[in-house]
Design a protein around this motif. Structure first.
Motif, short mmCIF file in Angstrom:
data_model
loop_
_atom_site.label_atom_id
_atom_site.label_comp_id
_atom_site.label_asym_id
_atom_site.label_seq_id
_atom_site.Cartn_x
_atom_site.Cartn_y
_atom_site.Cartn_z
N THR A 2 0.84 -1.19 0.00
CA THR A 2 0.00 0.00 0.00
C THR A 2 0.87 1.24 0.00
OG1 THR A 2 -0.11 -0.04 2.40
CG2 THR A 2 -1.86 -1.18 1.21
N SER A 3 0.27 2.39 -0.35
CA SER A 3 1.02 3.65 -0.37
C SER A 3 0.90 4.33 0.97
CB SER A 3 0.47 4.53 -1.49
OG SER A 3 -0.80 5.03 -1.12
N ASN A 5 -1.35 6.11 2.11
CA ASN A 5 -2.69 5.98 2.66
C ASN A 5 -2.83 4.57 3.22
OD1 ASN A 5 -5.40 5.74 3.21
ND2 ASN A 5 -6.07 5.94 1.08
N ASP A 329 -5.91 2.76 -2.09
CA ASP A 329 -4.91 2.61 -3.14
C ASP A 329 -4.96 1.22 -3.77
OD1 ASP A 329 -3.92 5.18 -2.83
OD2 ASP A 329 -2.48 4.57 -1.30
N GLN A 332 -8.04 0.98 -5.91
CA GLN A 332 -7.82 1.67 -7.18
C GLN A 332 -6.96 0.82 -8.11
OE1 GLN A 332 -6.80 5.85 -7.08
NE2 GLN A 332 -5.47 5.65 -8.87
N TRP A 333 -5.95 0.14 -7.57
CA TRP A 333 -5.08 -0.72 -8.37
C TRP A 333 -5.89 -1.81 -9.06
CZ3 TRP A 333 -3.60 -5.92 -8.22
CH2 TRP A 333 -2.43 -6.25 -8.94
N LYS A 358 -9.88 7.62 -11.48
CA LYS A 358 -8.88 8.32 -10.67
C LYS A 358 -9.46 9.52 -9.93
CE LYS A 358 -4.62 6.78 -12.85
NZ LYS A 358 -3.35 7.15 -13.50
N TYR A 361 -11.42 8.17 -6.84
CA TYR A 361 -10.57 7.75 -5.72
C TYR A 361 -9.85 8.94 -5.10
CZ TYR A 361 -11.40 2.80 -6.29
OH TYR A 361 -12.01 1.56 -6.31
N LYS A 365 -9.81 9.85 -1.17
CA LYS A 365 -8.55 9.99 -0.45
C LYS A 365 -8.41 11.38 0.16
CE LYS A 365 -6.30 6.74 -3.57
NZ LYS A 365 -5.31 6.61 -4.66
N PRO A 384 -1.57 10.74 -1.15
CA PRO A 384 -2.39 9.99 -2.08
C PRO A 384 -3.05 10.88 -3.13
CG PRO A 384 -2.72 9.17 0.14
CD PRO A 384 -1.86 10.40 0.26
N GLU A 387 -1.27 10.83 -6.50
CA GLU A 387 -1.12 9.59 -7.24
C GLU A 387 -1.46 9.80 -8.71
OE1 GLU A 387 -3.33 5.30 -7.52
OE2 GLU A 387 -3.30 6.35 -5.62
#
Length: 388
Positions: A2-3, A5, A329, A332-333, A358, A361, A365, A384, A387
């Motif tokens: 994960t990022s 977030n 994240d 979203q991926w 995008k 999300y 975020k 985030p 991104e």
């Protein structure tokens, strides 16, 4: 994986998040009340329950029973009430409405036209009725403040002998609501190579197709779907895990087929809850999607049969969030993976990613950032929100 977030999304955030669905069966997603009402309208008196709530429970329990006979019986009931134009329009419209209300912004919904001919409809009339229903459902969704686009996948049953006919049908209705082709049904004993003429025809026509493979029969069905038939995507494909070894020290070794699937970015239409019902995994924690995510396979999240599994896209993601600690994240991926793998033109896929997914999300975020940041604190660089 994960990022920055790292907070798990709430149920409401999961519902609001834009989602993309590639593997959903029309006859596996009816509302229980609709099944009851349609059965009454056509004089079908073989339903196991007449109360919608009890009927919904029966469908889920039958699918969970471990009995193939009971599982197949569930589809006998739904298909039995989907034999008229009016019924098909209604079921398709409600499908689009229900998906849109669950945050799905793009869906490819599959069905087998050959299973809806008992009331005297032609194959063409079936396709046109379902397409009409999807457009009506999209319209109702817009009126309710939701956005969705639904494309149809025409399915041929692998135990039958109409694959080429259905492939030709899919090609005739291409750009008229049908976006691709599929084969489904029992994998064991009915390899996709029985329908090579259909796949060769679709390749000559530069058309798209997915194949149910790697759900029950394992690696040979995946190999055949890709190397003999040339499938663009794998319907399920969960058994690719059989070609991946994880040592006690955590070292991972991919076999040649698994490497090929990952290297070629072959989309996997994973359906976690359905995979549990069919025995492909014993629990969500043991489902291969966790490892496939870490290894950067082109994994996508799907529902398969919403009625039989008692599920939705939001519920599928909720299970993954609870089990693997996934964040927005990660959601979203998976969603971008699915949109990249859709059977619509590249420009339209890109527009959905950049203009709908995008931004959707990013909004969720930003709400998370403003909720957790101290009052007056600036957003950190690389948050985030930045991104790509």
């Amino acid at each position: 994986m994960t990022s920055e977030n790292t907070e798990r999304p709430t149920r409401e955030q999961i519902r609001r998040a834009p989602k993309v669905l590639l593997h959903d069966h029309l006859d596996g997603g009816l509302r229980p009340a609709t099944v009851v009402e349609l059965a009454r309208a056509v004089g079908y008196d073989s339903l196991p329950e007449s109360d919608p709530e009890k009927l919904g429970t029966w469908f889920r329990e039958a699918a969970d029973s471990g009995s193939l006979e009971r599982y197949l019986e569930t589809f006998a009931h739904t298909c039995a009430v989907m034999q008229t134009r009016e019924a098909l329009v209604r079921v398709a419209a409600e499908c689009a409405e229900d998906l849109a209300a669950d945050g799905v912004v793009y869906a490819e919904v599959r069905y087998a036209p050959e299973q809806h001919l008992e009331g005297g409809l032609t194959l063409e009339e079936v396709v046109e009725a379902v397409n009409e229903g999807f457009r009506e459902g999209e319209r109702r969704a817009r009126e309710a403040g939701h956005r969705i686009r639904v494309g149809a996948l025409l399915t041929a049953m692998r135990h039958a002998a109409r694959a080429l006919e259905i492939a030709e049908l899919a090609n005739r209705y291409r750009d008229l609501g049908v976006v691709g082709f599929d084969i489904a049904g029992a994998e064991a004993g009915y390899p996709p190579t029985r329908h090579l003429d259909a796949f060769e025809y679709l390749k000559r026509e530069n058309n798209h197709f997915t194949i149910h493979a790697g759900e029950a029969f394992g690696l040979p069905s995946i190999w055949q779907a890709l190397q003999w038939c040339g499938a663009d995507r794998l319907g399920h494909g969960v058994r690719i895990i059989d070609d991946i070894e994880v040592a006690e020290d955590g070292t991972v070794r991919l076999g040649r087929l698994a490497n090929y699937v990952r290297d070629k970015r072959v989309p996997l239409e994973l359906c976690p809850t359905s995979n549990l019902q069919t025995g492909a995994a014993s629990s969500y924690a043991d489902h291969p999607i966790g490892l496939l995510r870490r290894l950067h396979f082109r994994a996508t999240v799907n529902t398969d049969n919403r009625l039989m599994s008692g599920t939705s896209m939001s519920q599928e993601f909720q299970h993954l969030v609870s089990t693997f600690g996934y964040t927005l994240d990660d959601m979203q991926w998976f969603t971008v993976n699915a949109m990249k793998s859709a059977f619509i033109p590249f420009g339209e896929r890109l527009a959905m990613i950049n203009d709908v997914i995008k931004p959707g999300y990013a909004q969720l975020k930003s709400e998370w950032l403003f909720r957790t940041a101290p009052v007056g604190a600036p957003l950190a660089s690389g948050s985030p929100l930045d991104e790509g």
